[in-house]
Design a protein around this motif. Structure first.
Motif, PDB file in Angstrom:
ATOM      1  N   HIS A 107      14.072  39.494 -47.967  1.00  0.00           N
ATOM      2  CA  HIS A 107      13.970  39.494 -46.504  1.00  0.00           C
ATOM      3  C   HIS A 107      14.869  40.551 -45.862  1.00  0.00           C
ATOM      4  O   HIS A 107      15.934  40.875 -46.394  1.00  0.00           O
ATOM      5  CB  HIS A 107      14.264  38.110 -45.913  1.00  0.00           C
ATOM      6  CG  HIS A 107      15.624  37.557 -46.238  1.00  0.00           C
ATOM      7  ND1 HIS A 107      16.726  37.794 -45.448  1.00  0.00           N
ATOM      8  CD2 HIS A 107      16.062  36.771 -47.249  1.00  0.00           C
ATOM      9  CE1 HIS A 107      17.773  37.168 -45.955  1.00  0.00           C
ATOM     10  NE2 HIS A 107      17.404  36.542 -47.053  1.00  0.00           N
ATOM     11  N   ASP A 139      23.074  39.157 -49.052  1.00  0.00           N
ATOM     12  CA  ASP A 139      21.917  38.361 -48.614  1.00  0.00           C
ATOM     13  C   ASP A 139      21.257  39.044 -47.430  1.00  0.00           C
ATOM     14  O   ASP A 139      21.631  38.818 -46.300  1.00  0.00           O
ATOM     15  CB  ASP A 139      22.404  36.952 -48.261  1.00  0.00           C
ATOM     16  CG  ASP A 139      21.265  36.015 -47.890  1.00  0.00           C
ATOM     17  OD1 ASP A 139      20.101  36.363 -48.133  1.00  0.00           O
ATOM     18  OD2 ASP A 139      21.555  34.933 -47.345  1.00  0.00           O
ATOM     19  N   ASN A 140      20.311  39.893 -47.643  1.00  0.00           N
ATOM     20  CA  ASN A 140      19.510  40.097 -48.834  1.00  0.00           C
ATOM     21  C   ASN A 140      19.155  41.572 -48.923  1.00  0.00           C
ATOM     22  O   ASN A 140      18.257  41.982 -49.644  1.00  0.00           O
ATOM     23  CB  ASN A 140      18.273  39.198 -48.699  1.00  0.00           C
ATOM     24  CG  ASN A 140      17.344  39.075 -49.865  1.00  0.00           C
ATOM     25  OD1 ASN A 140      16.179  38.853 -49.658  1.00  0.00           O
ATOM     26  ND2 ASN A 140      17.821  39.263 -51.076  1.00  0.00           N
ATOM     27  N   GLU A 173      13.779  35.285 -42.349  1.00  0.00           N
ATOM     28  CA  GLU A 173      14.102  34.258 -43.337  1.00  0.00           C
ATOM     29  C   GLU A 173      15.319  33.453 -42.909  1.00  0.00           C
ATOM     30  O   GLU A 173      15.446  32.273 -43.216  1.00  0.00           O
ATOM     31  CB  GLU A 173      14.345  34.925 -44.696  1.00  0.00           C
ATOM     32  CG  GLU A 173      14.249  33.996 -45.888  1.00  0.00           C
ATOM     33  CD  GLU A 173      15.585  33.448 -46.332  1.00  0.00           C
ATOM     34  OE1 GLU A 173      15.600  32.605 -47.225  1.00  0.00           O
ATOM     35  OE2 GLU A 173      16.636  33.842 -45.772  1.00  0.00           O
ATOM     36  N   GLU A 174      16.237  34.116 -42.191  1.00  0.00           N
ATOM     37  CA  GLU A 174      17.489  33.455 -41.813  1.00  0.00           C
ATOM     38  C   GLU A 174      17.363  32.632 -40.531  1.00  0.00           C
ATOM     39  O   GLU A 174      18.323  31.993 -40.118  1.00  0.00           O
ATOM     40  CB  GLU A 174      18.609  34.498 -41.653  1.00  0.00           C
ATOM     41  CG  GLU A 174      18.912  35.298 -42.906  1.00  0.00           C
ATOM     42  CD  GLU A 174      19.592  34.480 -43.997  1.00  0.00           C
ATOM     43  OE1 GLU A 174      19.704  33.254 -43.851  1.00  0.00           O
ATOM     44  OE2 GLU A 174      19.986  35.091 -45.004  1.00  0.00           O
ATOM     45  N   ASP A 200      16.157  36.826 -54.168  1.00  0.00           N
ATOM     46  CA  ASP A 200      17.104  36.299 -53.177  1.00  0.00           C
ATOM     47  C   ASP A 200      17.652  35.011 -53.781  1.00  0.00           C
ATOM     48  O   ASP A 200      16.965  34.009 -53.837  1.00  0.00           O
ATOM     49  CB  ASP A 200      16.355  36.010 -51.865  1.00  0.00           C
ATOM     50  CG  ASP A 200      17.281  35.518 -50.761  1.00  0.00           C
ATOM     51  OD1 ASP A 200      18.509  35.642 -50.901  1.00  0.00           O
ATOM     52  OD2 ASP A 200      16.763  35.003 -49.745  1.00  0.00           O
TER      53      ASP A 200
HETATM   54 ZN    ZN Z   1      18.573  35.213 -48.269  1.00  0.00          ZN
END
Ligand code: ZN
Length: 472
Positions: A107, A139-140, A173-174, A200
């Motif tokens: 992501h 991340d990421n 994604e977050e 991830d």
């Molecule tokens: Zn992630």
């Protein structure tokens, strides 16, 4: 789950050929490592947090990298979604194996970071001898940069896979994970695959001496669910206090949550994880894991493990207050106070089960509860010998014989959505890190610099094993 991973003769042979190739071309790995770091530096400078609208420009800059490497424009799609976007890149194979594509997913967005709280500027790639630092460096964006570099490397070396390889970089994604749902719901043809490798989470674990002790592969994830509880009150002037107060109500509920212990739970993935991890730790935590595998009722062992933030999520459901809001003036009694409670639910329970449990714990029928977003529960992905063998082969030149350990993630990746949509998903990365150095989502997020070359070597072998001539 099959505990014995057998590596057949043919892949072993290709491994020998390949390690020879890598040794013969150290410059290639170093050159592409430089490229990956340059991509990472650009990526970190972009504040791709929710609501800032910076993801599409990041996706466009990545598209330019793929175009420059020779990917046809038609094989690259940027799919807008509100202020964010996804990027899909198809590496066309010759179709000779007749097999469905492999999806590689990471992501592009990151969680917010306040520059004032950081020792280094979060949106500037910084480094010391051991680590790169910056928001998203672990991340990421590290893996986005690695996968992009990997595709460029494969393309420039004339590699033609026997099945399509598809990159899907999602854009939220977050936060709400709606871009992955959009891909599944509206663009299934673009991302459909035999399985997805979620780049991830998972990956190599280093101990305090910096030695690699295991390689984790995520097979399942806990259900991520967020609830809010709100205390309402008629309010009034603060010079005339009432006995009841919305802040007192919420404070009491939170204290009860603090005192509550969700029961210990285990399943095949978590017990195998503890069984394989125990002998590697060589300390009281490892001992507790071994005892727990022998006797899941060993309360002392559970207590020792619960005290470790990196293991507590593997022991059952967790719920923790993460945000507070409310009140409207310093001289007014609050009319509403809301606490946000984030849960990571052990497989086997629905968000509704946990909400009911929270309501019992809070023990105040006047509190109003809401589920934030739409929690997704996903099944565990089945054991896949092809992937496990490829991992063993890819690890061999880097860390020979490293135990490969199935893991149940406590966080949520987009893999949960792919799994729920029927695409088995496995979380892994070429990053090797001590869990204590993993500051993902936290301050001063970092990634070991050594992981750049390790990741490139690891993924190049993975792709060769899963989609190269070796398996045709
Ligand atoms: Zn992630």
């Amino acid at each position: 789950m099959n505990k014995h991973i057998t590596v057949a003769a043919a892949p072993l042979l290709s491994l020998l050929l390949w390690s020879h190739l890598v040794v013969a071309q150290p410059d290639a790995v170093a050159r592409y490592a430089d490229k990956a770091v340059a991509l990472l530096e650009d990526a970190i400078s972009r504040e791709t947090v929710h609501g800032q609208g910076n993801v599409p420009a990041y996706a466009e800059s990545l598209r330019d990298v793929f175009l420059a490497a020779g990917f046809p424009a038609a094989s690259i799609r940027i799919i807008p979604y509100g202020e964010t976007a996804s990027l899909i890149v198809r590496y066309a194979g010759d179709g000779s194996s007749g097999r469905q594509p492999i999806l590689l997913s990471s992501h592009m967005d990151v969680v917010p970071a306040k520059a004032d709280d950081w020792l280094r500027h979060p949106f500037e790639l910084q480094e010391d001898d051991t680590f790169f630092y910056g928001r998203g460096v672990l991340d990421n964006k590290f893996d986005v940069s690695i996968l992009t570099t990997l595709f460029v490397w494969l393309k420039e070396s004339g590699f033609i896979p026997h099945r399509d390889l598809v990159i899907a970089f999602t854009g939220d994604e977050e936060s709400f994970q709606e871009t992955v749902q959009q891909l599944i719901g509206e663009h299934r043809d673009l991302i459909d695959a035999e399985y997805a490798l979620i780049v991830d989470g998972g990956g190599g674990v280093l101990n305090d001496a910096g030695k690699a002790i295991q390689f984790q592969v995520g097979f399942a994830e806990k259900t991520y669910a967020t609830f809010s509880m709100t205390a309402k009150n008629p309010g009034g002037h603060s010079s005339m206090p009432r006995a009841d107060n919305a802040i007192y109500d919420i404070a009491r509920a939170i204290q009860q949550l603090e005192a509550h212990q969700f029961p210990f739970e285990a399943n095949e993935i978590t017990l195998t994880y503890f069984e394989r991890t125990a002998p590697l730790l060589n300390n009281d935590v490892g001992e507790a894991m071994a005892r727990l595998v022998m006797d899941p009722n060993d309360v002392e062992a559970i207590t020792i493990l619960r005290a470790q933030p990196e293991y507590i999520g593997t022991l059952g459901t967790t719920c923790i207050p993460t945000m507070l809001s409310g009140g409207h003036a310093e001289n007014a009694l609050p009319r509403a106070i809301t606490a946000t409670v984030n849960c990571r639910i052990f497989p086997g329970h629905t968000p509704g089960d946990i909400l009911r449990e929270l309501q019992l714990i809070a023990d105040n029928p006047r509190l109003e509860w809401q589920v934030i977003g739409v929690p997704v529960s996903s099944p565990a992905s089945g054991f896949n010998p092809e992937i496990m063998e490829a991992i063993a082969t890819a690890l061999d030149p880097i860390h020979p014989g490293l135990p490969i350990v199935p893991e149940m993630g406590s966080g949520t990746t987009d893999g949960a959505y792919f799994r729920a949509a029927g695409i088995p998903s496995y979380s892994l990365t070429g990053i090797f890190i001590n869990p204590k150095d993993s500051f993902a989502h936290g301050l001063n997020e970092r990634v070991p610099k050594a992981s750049v070359e390790t990741s490139l070597r690891f993924w190049r072998t993975m792709i060769d094993e899963l989609a190269g001539d070796a398996k045709r």
